[in-house]
Scaffold this motif. Structure first.
Motif, short mmCIF file in Angstrom:
data_model
loop_
_atom_site.label_atom_id
_atom_site.label_comp_id
_atom_site.label_asym_id
_atom_site.label_seq_id
_atom_site.Cartn_x
_atom_site.Cartn_y
_atom_site.Cartn_z
N GLY A 73 14.24 -8.80 -2.13
CA GLY A 73 14.50 -8.32 -0.78
C GLY A 73 14.10 -6.88 -0.57
N TRP A 74 14.61 -6.00 -1.46
CA TRP A 74 14.32 -4.58 -1.28
C TRP A 74 12.84 -4.25 -1.40
N PRO A 75 12.16 -4.66 -2.49
CA PRO A 75 10.74 -4.28 -2.61
C PRO A 75 9.92 -4.78 -1.42
N LEU A 76 10.13 -6.03 -1.01
CA LEU A 76 9.31 -6.59 0.06
C LEU A 76 9.65 -5.95 1.39
N SER A 77 10.93 -5.64 1.64
CA SER A 77 11.22 -5.05 2.95
C SER A 77 10.72 -3.60 3.01
N ILE A 78 10.78 -2.88 1.88
CA ILE A 78 10.23 -1.52 1.90
C ILE A 78 8.73 -1.58 2.16
N LEU A 79 8.06 -2.54 1.51
CA LEU A 79 6.62 -2.69 1.73
C LEU A 79 6.34 -3.02 3.20
N ALA A 80 7.16 -3.92 3.77
CA ALA A 80 6.96 -4.32 5.16
C ALA A 80 7.14 -3.14 6.09
N ILE A 81 8.17 -2.32 5.81
CA ILE A 81 8.42 -1.16 6.67
C ILE A 81 7.25 -0.18 6.57
N SER A 82 6.80 0.08 5.33
CA SER A 82 5.69 1.00 5.13
C SER A 82 4.45 0.50 5.87
N PHE A 83 4.20 -0.80 5.76
CA PHE A 83 3.03 -1.37 6.43
C PHE A 83 3.13 -1.24 7.94
N THR A 84 4.32 -1.56 8.47
CA THR A 84 4.50 -1.51 9.92
C THR A 84 4.30 -0.09 10.45
N VAL A 85 4.88 0.87 9.73
CA VAL A 85 4.75 2.26 10.17
C VAL A 85 3.28 2.66 10.17
N ASN A 86 2.55 2.31 9.09
CA ASN A 86 1.14 2.67 9.01
C ASN A 86 0.33 2.00 10.12
N LEU A 87 0.63 0.71 10.32
CA LEU A 87 -0.11 -0.04 11.34
C LEU A 87 0.11 0.60 12.71
N ALA A 88 1.36 0.91 13.01
CA ALA A 88 1.69 1.50 14.30
C ALA A 88 1.02 2.87 14.44
N PHE A 89 1.07 3.64 13.34
CA PHE A 89 0.50 4.99 13.39
C PHE A 89 -1.00 4.95 13.65
N PHE A 90 -1.71 4.12 12.84
CA PHE A 90 -3.16 4.10 12.98
C PHE A 90 -3.59 3.42 14.28
N ALA A 91 -2.80 2.46 14.74
CA ALA A 91 -3.13 1.81 16.01
C ALA A 91 -2.98 2.82 17.15
N SER A 92 -1.95 3.65 17.10
CA SER A 92 -1.73 4.61 18.17
C SER A 92 -2.75 5.74 18.12
N MET A 93 -3.26 6.02 16.90
CA MET A 93 -4.23 7.10 16.73
C MET A 93 -5.65 6.61 17.02
N GLY A 94 -5.79 5.29 17.17
CA GLY A 94 -7.07 4.60 17.18
C GLY A 94 -8.23 5.40 17.75
N ASP A 95 -8.11 5.86 18.99
CA ASP A 95 -9.25 6.46 19.67
C ASP A 95 -9.58 7.85 19.15
N ASN A 96 -8.63 8.46 18.48
CA ASN A 96 -8.86 9.83 18.02
C ASN A 96 -9.50 9.90 16.65
N LEU A 97 -9.67 8.73 15.99
CA LEU A 97 -10.25 8.74 14.64
C LEU A 97 -11.65 8.18 14.69
N PRO A 98 -12.55 8.71 13.85
CA PRO A 98 -13.90 8.15 13.78
C PRO A 98 -13.85 6.69 13.36
N ASP A 99 -14.82 5.92 13.83
CA ASP A 99 -14.76 4.48 13.65
C ASP A 99 -15.37 3.97 12.35
N GLN A 100 -16.06 4.85 11.63
CA GLN A 100 -16.75 4.31 10.45
C GLN A 100 -15.75 3.96 9.36
N PRO A 101 -16.09 2.99 8.47
CA PRO A 101 -15.20 2.58 7.39
C PRO A 101 -14.88 3.76 6.49
#
Lengths: 234, 315
Positions: free
Chosen positions: A20-48
């Motif tokens: 429970g703990w390892p997977l939920s911490i991973l899920a939280i970390s992933f969600t935060v990153n996803l939200a952060f990068f999605a919200s920053m989307g237009d301000n970051l260069p698009d190349q890989p």
């Protein structure tokens, strides 16, 4: 049933603790990153490669701490109820290895999803974060699992130090360890051996480093931990 | 009967690395302790705080290390001996449980460790002690944690069960429940029980054999009955009490005007008691608790050699 397996099952008695703990911490970390990068989307260069996150490390840290804790709480519980130290240690390492494989598999499957969805639609390489090992080979399970097992062994070793000599002993050991590593680094500089080491490292594939060579510290830590645990009192 | 557990000259000395440098001597937790534990008997391991009871129990189960001497568990060394230790359950007051464990988790884990575990018995005890199975152990009250330990110790049905202060915080009802269930289950499934406790009066009817530790030394190793017969209080005129006391070992005396009340150690046969009664002196048995208090607070240093009290008593 073998007593080692019984100890392993004790570690898995609480699913919340083991998964429970390892997977939920991973899920939280992933969600935060996803939200952060999605919200920053237009301000970051698009190349890989423009989006870099180390968020997947969170589950490794959780496993390190869990391994550390197991040498305190689970050790006191099981050895207090007359499991031998040897049996406890074997059962604990078995569980940590199995959990590393399970989490390695989970991370690998998520990596496949990540590739299939073009980095979750925003080119975010959250799971596939080791450049040297890009690709979809099932061997990636081990790329995730073996370093996690090594960190688990480090957690077990540090947990044993803390069990034997308390928090002060742990800090003293950490200071000694850092001084020791520093001296080795100075010695290598003095002997001008860094280029040799750099060449050797460059000559190894990422796969060999992350699934093969890393087992050496894992075995050393696991062996050292057992040597110290044999005189530990629950 | 073959002993299931034996200690041979077990000593435990703590040497503090810093204190020994500044001249403080090592502290002795156990001093040359020797005894044997017979099968299917209930033992009381008694003594004051810090007498060494917990350390002794830890050494008996291979969890701690003796500085010298050795322990035999079923004839073998207990250290790292899975085959022997699987038949031993040691429940201590300070038993730790992983933070994530619920009561049900702890019981399931214990069921994995003890070959003779009786799950129905465990569940009935959970109901008796009114433990909430889904509550985390870390959220239990002191008494409830003790009850959990008691349940594990009883349901394990191990051939040797050690209870170290098993019911701190448990109320009178809970303690009575423990004594009842222990005696009832002991009748159906005889085993060896070693019980360390401060509530001596409560367990005095329960324990068949007394081991008394005082400052790390074993000063009594005797059957409860014989021990009781060999200690009395005599109450009467001071001069008469003086005469009787002269023939025995006096441990304690209270004075009330011209009346003295002395606790004496020695042989008191029926004739002696009748003689004392004829002189207007009342002879009464001493409770086990009084006996322990008198022996462990006696002004003279406690006997050094193991069983010395026992020998002196049976003279």
């Amino acid at each position: 049933m073998n007593r080692v397996l019984r100890v392993a099952r004790i570690h898995l008695t609480s699913w919340r603790g083991a998964f429970g703990w390892p997977l939920s911490i991973l899920a939280i970390s992933f969600t935060v990153n996803l939200a952060f990068f999605a919200s920053m989307g237009d301000n970051l260069p698009d190349q890989p490669g423009a989006h870099v996150t180390g968020g997947v490390v969170s589950i490794y840290v959780v496993q390190l701490i869990a391994a550390w804790q197991s040498m305190n709480q689970a050790f006191s519980f099981a050895v207090g109820l007359n499991v031998t130290r040897r049996t406890f240690y074997a059962g604990t390492l078995l569980v940590l290895a199995a959990l590393s494989l399970v989490f390695g598999l989970v991370l690998y499957l998520l990596e496949l999803v990540e590739h299939a969805t073009g980095g979750w639609g925003i080119q975010l390489p959250f799971f596939d974060m080791v450049p040297a090992t890009h690709g979809n080979s099932p061997l990636h399970v081990l790329v995730y699992a073996v370093p996690m097992f090594m960190l688990s062994c480090l957690g077990v070793f540090l947990g044993t130090i803390t069990k034997r000599w308390g928090v002060n002993g742990f800090f003293a050991f950490t200071v000694l360890g850092l001084v020791g590593l520093g001296l080795v680094a100075i010695l290598l500089s003095w002997l001008d051996r860094w280029p040799t080491i750099g060449h050797w490292l460059a000559g190894q594939s990422g796969l060999a480093l992350l699934t093969g060579w890393i087992l050496i510290p894992a075995v050393l830590l696991a062996g050292g931990g057992y040597g110290l645990l044999r005189r530990a009192i629950p | 009967m073959n002993p299931v557990l034996a200690a041979h000259h077990v000593s435990k000395v703590y040497r503090h690395p810093v204190r020994s440098v500044i001249g403080r001597g090592p502290s002795v937790a156990l001093d040359d302790v020797t005894f044997t534990i017979a099968d299917q008997t209930i033992y009381g391991l008694l003594g004051r705080n810090g007498a060494g009871k917990t350390t002794l129990m830890q050494i008996l189960t291979g969890q701690n290390f003796a500085s010298s001497g050795r322990v035999e568990l079923f004839g073998q060394s207990p250290y790292e001996n899975d085959a022997a230790l699987a038949n031993v359950c040691f429940v201590k007051e300070s038993q730790r449980y992983p933070d994530v464990f619920t009561v049900a988790n702890a019981l399931r884990a214990a069921a994995l460790l003890f070959p003779e575990w009786d799950n129905d018995f465990a569940l009935s005890l959970v109901e008796d002690f009114q433990l909430p199975p889904r509550r985390r152990v870390s959220k239990l009250s002191r008494g409830m944690r003790s009850a959990l330990g008691v349940i594990i110790g009883l349901a394990a049905r191990s051939r040797i069960t050690l209870f170290d202060e098993p019911y701190l915080g448990l109320d009178a009802v809970g303690r009575q429940l423990f004594y009842d269930r222990l005696l009832r289950d002991y009748a159906d499934h005889p085993r060896t029980v070693i019980l360390s406790t401060h509530l001596i009066d409560e367990v005095s009817a329960l324990i068949e054999h007394v081991l008394l530790l005082d400052r790390g030394r074993l000063i009594v190793d005797a059957e409860t009955e014989s021990l009781r017969e060999q200690m009395v209080t005599v109450t009467g005129p001071v001069s008469t009490v003086d005469t009787i006391a002269a023939a025995h070992h006096e441990l304690h005396r209270d004075l009330l005007g011209s009346t003295a009340r002395a606790t004496l150690r020695g042989d008191f046969d029926a004739a002696g008691r009748a003689r004392a009664a004829a002189h207007g002196v009342q002879v009464e048995p001493v409770s086990l608790q009084q006996l322990v208090v008198r022996l462990t607070t006696a002004a003279e240093p406690a006997p050094v050699s193991v069983g010395a009290v026992d020998k002196e008593l049976s003279r």
